[in-house]
Design a protein around this motif. Structure first.
Motif, PDB file in Angstrom:
ATOM      1  N   GLN A 281       0.804  -1.409   0.328  1.00 25.85           N
ATOM      2  CA  GLN A 281      -0.193  -0.068   0.066  1.00 25.85           C
ATOM      3  C   GLN A 281       0.899   1.751  -0.346  1.00 25.85           C
ATOM      4  OE1 GLN A 281      -3.573  -0.561   2.839  1.00 25.85           O
ATOM      5  NE2 GLN A 281      -2.293  -1.825   3.371  1.00 25.85           N
ATOM      6  N   ALA A 282       1.941   1.248   0.488  1.00 23.96           N
ATOM      7  CA  ALA A 282       3.517   2.136   0.645  1.00 23.96           C
ATOM      8  C   ALA A 282       3.424   2.687  -0.813  1.00 23.96           C
ATOM      9  CB  ALA A 282       3.761   2.430   1.908  1.00 23.96           C
ATOM     10  N   ALA A 283       3.309   1.802  -1.516  1.00 20.44           N
ATOM     11  CA  ALA A 283       3.922   1.244  -3.003  1.00 20.44           C
ATOM     12  C   ALA A 283       2.616   1.927  -3.617  1.00 20.44           C
ATOM     13  CB  ALA A 283       4.625   0.822  -3.338  1.00 20.44           C
ATOM     14  N   GLY A 284       1.479   2.551  -2.953  1.00 21.93           N
ATOM     15  CA  GLY A 284       0.835   3.046  -4.035  1.00 21.93           C
ATOM     16  C   GLY A 284      -0.308   1.509  -5.219  1.00 21.93           C
ATOM     17  N   ILE A 285      -0.313   1.006  -4.182  1.00 23.36           N
ATOM     18  CA  ILE A 285      -0.781  -0.955  -5.097  1.00 23.36           C
ATOM     19  C   ILE A 285      -1.437  -1.112  -4.251  1.00 23.36           C
ATOM     20  CG2 ILE A 285      -0.020  -3.056  -5.683  1.00 23.36           C
ATOM     21  CD1 ILE A 285       2.804  -1.584  -6.478  1.00 23.36           C
ATOM     22  N   ASP A 286      -3.328  -1.288  -4.522  1.00 19.07           N
ATOM     23  CA  ASP A 286      -4.036  -1.835  -3.762  1.00 19.07           C
ATOM     24  C   ASP A 286      -3.421  -3.085  -3.363  1.00 19.07           C
ATOM     25  OD1 ASP A 286      -7.066  -3.485  -3.722  1.00 19.07           O
ATOM     26  OD2 ASP A 286      -7.817  -1.277  -3.584  1.00 19.07           O
ATOM     27  N   PRO A 287      -3.360  -3.751  -2.205  1.00 13.67           N
ATOM     28  CA  PRO A 287      -2.722  -4.505  -1.408  1.00 13.67           C
ATOM     29  C   PRO A 287      -3.895  -6.439  -2.361  1.00 13.67           C
ATOM     30  CG  PRO A 287      -4.775  -3.701   0.280  1.00 13.67           C
ATOM     31  CD  PRO A 287      -4.690  -3.160  -1.081  1.00 13.67           C
ATOM     32  N   TYR A 288      -5.013  -5.725  -2.450  1.00 14.25           N
ATOM     33  CA  TYR A 288      -5.844  -6.588  -3.275  1.00 14.25           C
ATOM     34  C   TYR A 288      -5.665  -6.472  -4.372  1.00 14.25           C
ATOM     35  CZ  TYR A 288      -8.943  -5.672   1.205  1.00 14.25           C
ATOM     36  OH  TYR A 288      -9.813  -5.379   2.094  1.00 14.25           O
ATOM     37  N   ASP A 289      -4.637  -6.761  -5.288  1.00 20.00           N
ATOM     38  CA  ASP A 289      -4.776  -6.635  -7.225  1.00 20.00           C
ATOM     39  C   ASP A 289      -3.669  -8.186  -7.243  1.00 20.00           C
ATOM     40  OD1 ASP A 289      -5.121  -5.414  -9.299  1.00 20.00           O
ATOM     41  OD2 ASP A 289      -3.712  -4.142  -9.091  1.00 20.00           O
ATOM     42  N   TYR A 290      -2.780  -7.712  -6.055  1.00 24.98           N
ATOM     43  CA  TYR A 290      -1.660  -8.455  -6.641  1.00 24.98           C
ATOM     44  C   TYR A 290      -1.583  -9.370  -5.052  1.00 24.98           C
ATOM     45  CZ  TYR A 290       0.294  -5.402 -10.469  1.00 24.98           C
ATOM     46  OH  TYR A 290      -0.215  -4.698 -11.692  1.00 24.98           O
ATOM     47  N   VAL A 291      -0.975 -11.202  -5.960  1.00 20.95           N
ATOM     48  CA  VAL A 291      -0.998 -11.386  -4.719  1.00 20.95           C
ATOM     49  C   VAL A 291       1.098 -11.519  -4.287  1.00 20.95           C
ATOM     50  CG1 VAL A 291      -1.794 -13.343  -5.317  1.00 20.95           C
ATOM     51  CG2 VAL A 291       0.512 -13.742  -6.326  1.00 20.95           C
ATOM     52  N   PRO A 292       1.157 -12.051  -3.306  1.00 27.43           N
ATOM     53  CA  PRO A 292       3.027 -11.546  -3.158  1.00 27.43           C
ATOM     54  C   PRO A 292       3.855 -11.718  -4.414  1.00 27.43           C
ATOM     55  CG  PRO A 292       1.608 -12.384  -0.858  1.00 27.43           C
ATOM     56  CD  PRO A 292       0.532 -12.213  -1.345  1.00 27.43           C
ATOM     57  N   ALA A 293       3.673 -12.924  -4.277  1.00 28.38           N
ATOM     58  CA  ALA A 293       4.739 -13.500  -5.495  1.00 28.38           C
ATOM     59  C   ALA A 293       4.236 -13.578  -6.331  1.00 28.38           C
ATOM     60  CB  ALA A 293       4.514 -15.393  -5.419  1.00 28.38           C
ATOM     61  N   ALA A 294       4.167 -11.913  -7.211  1.00 25.83           N
ATOM     62  CA  ALA A 294       2.849 -11.967  -8.471  1.00 25.83           C
ATOM     63  C   ALA A 294       4.744 -11.054  -8.745  1.00 25.83           C
ATOM     64  CB  ALA A 294       2.120 -10.372  -8.266  1.00 25.83           C
ATOM     65  N   ARG A 295       5.242 -11.071 -10.064  1.00 30.61           N
ATOM     66  CA  ARG A 295       6.121 -10.564 -10.619  1.00 30.61           C
ATOM     67  C   ARG A 295       6.011  -8.912 -10.418  1.00 30.61           C
ATOM     68  NH1 ARG A 295       5.937 -13.240 -14.784  1.00 30.61           N
ATOM     69  NH2 ARG A 295       6.946 -14.690 -14.651  1.00 30.61           N
ATOM     70  N   PRO A 296       5.208  -8.883 -10.799  1.00 23.03           N
ATOM     71  CA  PRO A 296       5.112  -6.610 -10.407  1.00 23.03           C
ATOM     72  C   PRO A 296       5.772  -6.575  -9.256  1.00 23.03           C
ATOM     73  CG  PRO A 296       3.204  -7.214 -12.009  1.00 23.03           C
ATOM     74  CD  PRO A 296       3.443  -8.827 -11.596  1.00 23.03           C
ATOM     75  N   LEU A 297       5.608  -7.382  -8.108  1.00 23.34           N
ATOM     76  CA  LEU A 297       5.890  -7.248  -7.073  1.00 23.34           C
ATOM     77  C   LEU A 297       7.428  -7.300  -6.381  1.00 23.34           C
ATOM     78  CD1 LEU A 297       2.304  -7.479  -4.891  1.00 23.34           C
ATOM     79  CD2 LEU A 297       3.398  -5.454  -6.350  1.00 23.34           C
ATOM     80  N   THR A 298       8.039  -8.206  -7.532  1.00 22.70           N
ATOM     81  CA  THR A 298       9.197  -8.533  -7.046  1.00 22.70           C
ATOM     82  C   THR A 298      10.849  -7.304  -6.630  1.00 22.70           C
ATOM     83  OG1 THR A 298      10.384  -8.763  -9.533  1.00 22.70           O
ATOM     84  CG2 THR A 298       9.400 -10.653  -8.414  1.00 22.70           C
ATOM     85  N   GLY A 299       9.874  -5.319  -7.328  1.00 26.07           N
ATOM     86  CA  GLY A 299      10.873  -4.529  -6.427  1.00 26.07           C
ATOM     87  C   GLY A 299      10.340  -4.190  -4.586  1.00 26.07           C
ATOM     88  N   LEU A 300       9.783  -5.045  -4.182  1.00 24.90           N
ATOM     89  CA  LEU A 300       9.148  -4.144  -3.354  1.00 24.90           C
ATOM     90  C   LEU A 300       9.609  -5.931  -1.868  1.00 24.90           C
ATOM     91  CD1 LEU A 300       5.381  -3.780  -3.124  1.00 24.90           C
ATOM     92  CD2 LEU A 300       7.515  -2.159  -3.179  1.00 24.90           C
ATOM     93  N   ARG A 301      10.461  -6.972  -2.795  1.00 21.43           N
ATOM     94  CA  ARG A 301      10.630  -8.034  -2.038  1.00 21.43           C
ATOM     95  C   ARG A 301      12.433  -7.374  -1.107  1.00 21.43           C
ATOM     96  NH1 ARG A 301      10.577 -13.932  -5.307  1.00 21.43           N
ATOM     97  NH2 ARG A 301       8.219 -12.789  -5.826  1.00 21.43           N
ATOM     98  N   ASP A 302      12.647  -7.346   0.128  1.00 19.85           N
ATOM     99  CA  ASP A 302      13.651  -8.071   1.480  1.00 19.85           C
ATOM    100  C   ASP A 302      14.485  -8.888   2.094  1.00 19.85           C
ATOM    101  OD1 ASP A 302      11.723  -7.731   2.327  1.00 19.85           O
ATOM    102  OD2 ASP A 302      12.818  -5.218   3.380  1.00 19.85           O
ATOM    103  N   GLU A 303      15.675  -9.019   2.565  1.00 21.06           N
ATOM    104  CA  GLU A 303      15.993  -9.934   3.538  1.00 21.06           C
ATOM    105  C   GLU A 303      15.009 -10.322   4.307  1.00 21.06           C
ATOM    106  OE1 GLU A 303      19.786  -9.310   4.717  1.00 21.06           O
ATOM    107  OE2 GLU A 303      20.321  -9.610   2.213  1.00 21.06           O
ATOM    108  N   LEU A 304      13.927  -9.156   4.457  1.00 19.32           N
ATOM    109  CA  LEU A 304      13.366  -9.163   5.889  1.00 19.32           C
ATOM    110  C   LEU A 304      12.077 -10.929   5.936  1.00 19.32           C
ATOM    111  CD1 LEU A 304      12.867  -9.468   8.864  1.00 19.32           C
ATOM    112  CD2 LEU A 304      10.978  -6.779   8.349  1.00 19.32           C
ATOM    113  N   LEU A 305      11.467 -10.486   4.460  1.00 19.62           N
ATOM    114  CA  LEU A 305      10.283 -11.236   4.575  1.00 19.62           C
ATOM    115  C   LEU A 305       9.807 -12.283   2.706  1.00 19.62           C
ATOM    116  CD1 LEU A 305       7.275  -8.391   3.628  1.00 19.62           C
ATOM    117  CD2 LEU A 305       7.877  -9.947   5.476  1.00 19.62           C
TER     118      LEU A 305
END
Length: 546
Positions: A98-122
């Motif tokens: 949500q902080a990245a401006g994306i609706d949380p219901y739009d993509y699953v966590p493993a979606a390719r468009p969200l790979t830029g949000l991945r980090d070592e914590l998660l």
């Protein structure tokens, strides 16, 4: 036992409980490798002992103990990453999305468009939940990216409603929220403590025993599922408590609307607060089964004059429905039907759509027949609450409705009982906490040689809780039968002693604090000693003059 010894014993019990919570969340401190279930059971025993001793501690000292003890237990729980659940990793992820401006219901966590949000914590190779390259290749339309993560079910959408998502977004902006789980754990622990404060104020306003707030503040379920697991249920429970307290004391349509809005927001944080709706909309006067005897005065917070019940129905439903709809509208406009999220998949995964989840009912019937029986039981309970419950004491019917729902659905997740714990603190029938304790056995029934067959785990856990509640009801009924006849109320602030001919003095009173006075002298002898932790049932009390 004098007051000082009681306070010392309570402090000892709470220290033991905090230590046991610490052993549960930090296994490295447990060299004997004792399984979590015995530790949690011991924590429950310490909790019940502390709550029992609190009955005769002066009110001001009790409030201090309730707050400080609750904070200490939450600090012990916050001191380690979550041990019993990994749901908070989804919370952190949804807030980040949500902080990245994306609706949380739009993509699953493993979606390719969200790979830029991945980090070592998660996201890291040693994480438990993995999306394998083979799975990605078999589901090309899903546009997934392979990887391992701490987020459970990374290939399915979020299940959490909009108010919960708003909380996740707020938690994202806490200092260090991208580096550790501690910030969101601390935020949820703070929410639990604030709920304690709300209960203390609410009980005081209602003229009820403020000591009952200990049943929430010190409960092991609250410590482990708020401070450690950081379940969003705590947020929903806090909003629900505010809604019920507002509705119970609503003298005007404006306040009724406010209570309805809070109730709608609570349901939009977690669906479970919908179980309080039948009690809120009840048309009874508490004079039926489980209600207040006819003619008994109400709590001091009872509104007078009251809103007509027919108009109250419409006002509460309209306010709650409007609030619920308003928080959903932005997401519906953004993603359409995706706002349903993983709810249908969750119901299927847990066996509710196939009828295999209803463990107690499943001892008799299964499949669609089990679903039908479950729906019938809950419908009957809801209708009974609507008919007999007092809408100006909605926690009474809500305890019954929520307990019945747990007995019917037998969830293997202990945090589902958080709502019930709060309701018990308002209602004062602590035997219903058996359902909260049952959740831990349902989630981890391993008792070595004493472990029952797997298909009986949940039935045993919740079946024992049902028996405890039924036993409490039968004993209360028998005590009420023996004490039939009109009972004169004790004036507010008057001490009540346990002896048959005792005289109340400040030095030896059992309820000698301003604002106590909930029990009659006869009731104190007949009922007070029976209650599992000694709190008044809320059925015999007097409202102050005027």
């Amino acid at each position: 036992m004098n007051a000082r010894l009681r306070v010392a014993a309570i402090c000892l019990a709470l220290s033991v409980m905090a230590g046991l919570v610490l052993l549960v969340v930090r296994p490295s401190l447990n060299p004997a490798q004792i399984r979590p279930l015995p530790l949690i059971a011991a924590a429950w025993i310490a909790f019940l002992c502390a709550a029992w001793l609190l009955r005769k501690v002066p009110l001001r000292a009790s409030v201090l103990l309730i707050l400080l003890g609750g904070i200490a237990i939450q600090l012990a729980a916050v001191s380690a990453p979550p041990k019993n659940s990994d749901d908070l990793y989804r919370y952190i992820w949804d807030g980040r999305v949500q902080a990245a401006g994306i609706d949380p219901y739009d993509y699953v966590p493993a979606a390719r468009p969200l790979t830029g949000l991945r980090d070592e914590l998660l996201w890291h190779p040693g994480a438990h939940w993995c999306v394998r390259p083979a799975y990605v290749s078999v589901h090309p339309a899903a546009e997934l990216a392979a990887g391992c993560t701490a987020i459970n079910r990374p290939a399915v959408p979020t299940i959490y409603p909009p108010v919960a998502e708003a909380y996740f977004l707020g938690a994202h902006y806490l200092p260090g929220a991208d580096e550790s789980t501690t910030p969101i754990q601390a935020a949820t622990a703070l929410a639990a403590v604030l709920t304690t404060v709300l209960l203390l104020f609410g009980l005081h306003r209602l003229g009820r025993d403020m000591r009952m707030a200990a049943l929430w503040s010190w409960c092991p379920t609250v410590a482990l599922e708020a401070g450690n697991s950081a379940h969003v249920d705590v947020i929903a429970v806090g909003i629900t408590a505010a809604a019920l307290l507002v509705l119970a004391t609503a003298r005007t349509t404006r306040r009724t609307i406010g209570g309805g809005i809070l109730l709608g927001l609570a349901i939009a944080a977690k669906v479970t607060p919908v179980l309080t709706v039948p009690a809120v909309l009840a048309r009874g006067d508490g004079a039926g089964p489980g209600g207040r005897p006819p003619g008994t005065p109400r709590d001091r917070g009872d509104p007078s004059p009251r809103t007509p019940l027919g108009r109250r129905w419409f006002t509460v439903l309209a306010a709650a429905g409007s609030a619920f709809a308003v928080v959903y509208v932005p997401h519906v406009l953004a993603v359409g039907s995706k706002v349903i999220g993983f709810l249908p998949g969750y119901l299927k995964e847990e066996g509710y759509t196939s009828g295999t989840r209803f463990a107690i009912i499943g001892l008799l019937v299964g499949g669609r027949a089990a679903i039908a029986v479950a729906v019938l039981i809950l419908a009957v309970v809801a209708l009974a609450v609507l008919r007999y419950s007092d809408p100006y004491q909605p926690w009474q019917g809500s305890v019954v409705m929520t307990g019945a729902a747990l007995a019917v659905t037998t969830p293997p997740f202990q945090w589902y009982a958080l709502l019930l714990v709060m309701l018990v603190a308002l209602d004062g029938r602590p035997e219903w906490l058996a359902f909260a304790a049952a959740g831990y056995y349902a989630s981890e029934p391993n008792m070595g040689r004493l472990t029952v067959p797997a298909h009986y785990h949940d039935a045993v856990a919740y079946g024992v809780a049902v028996l405890i509640v039924l036993t409490g009801w039968l004993v209360r009924r028998e005590l009420a039968r023996r004490g039939a006849g009109r009972i004169e109320p004790v004036p507010e602030g008057t001490a009540v002693l346990a002896g048959p001919a005792a005289t109340a003095t400040p030095a030896v009173s059992t309820l000698a604090a301003a604002g106590d006075g909930q029990l009659t002298a006869t009731d104190a002898d007949r009922v007070g000693a029976f209650l599992p932790v000694g709190y008044p049932s809320g059925k015999h009390r007097t409202a102050p003059a005027g």
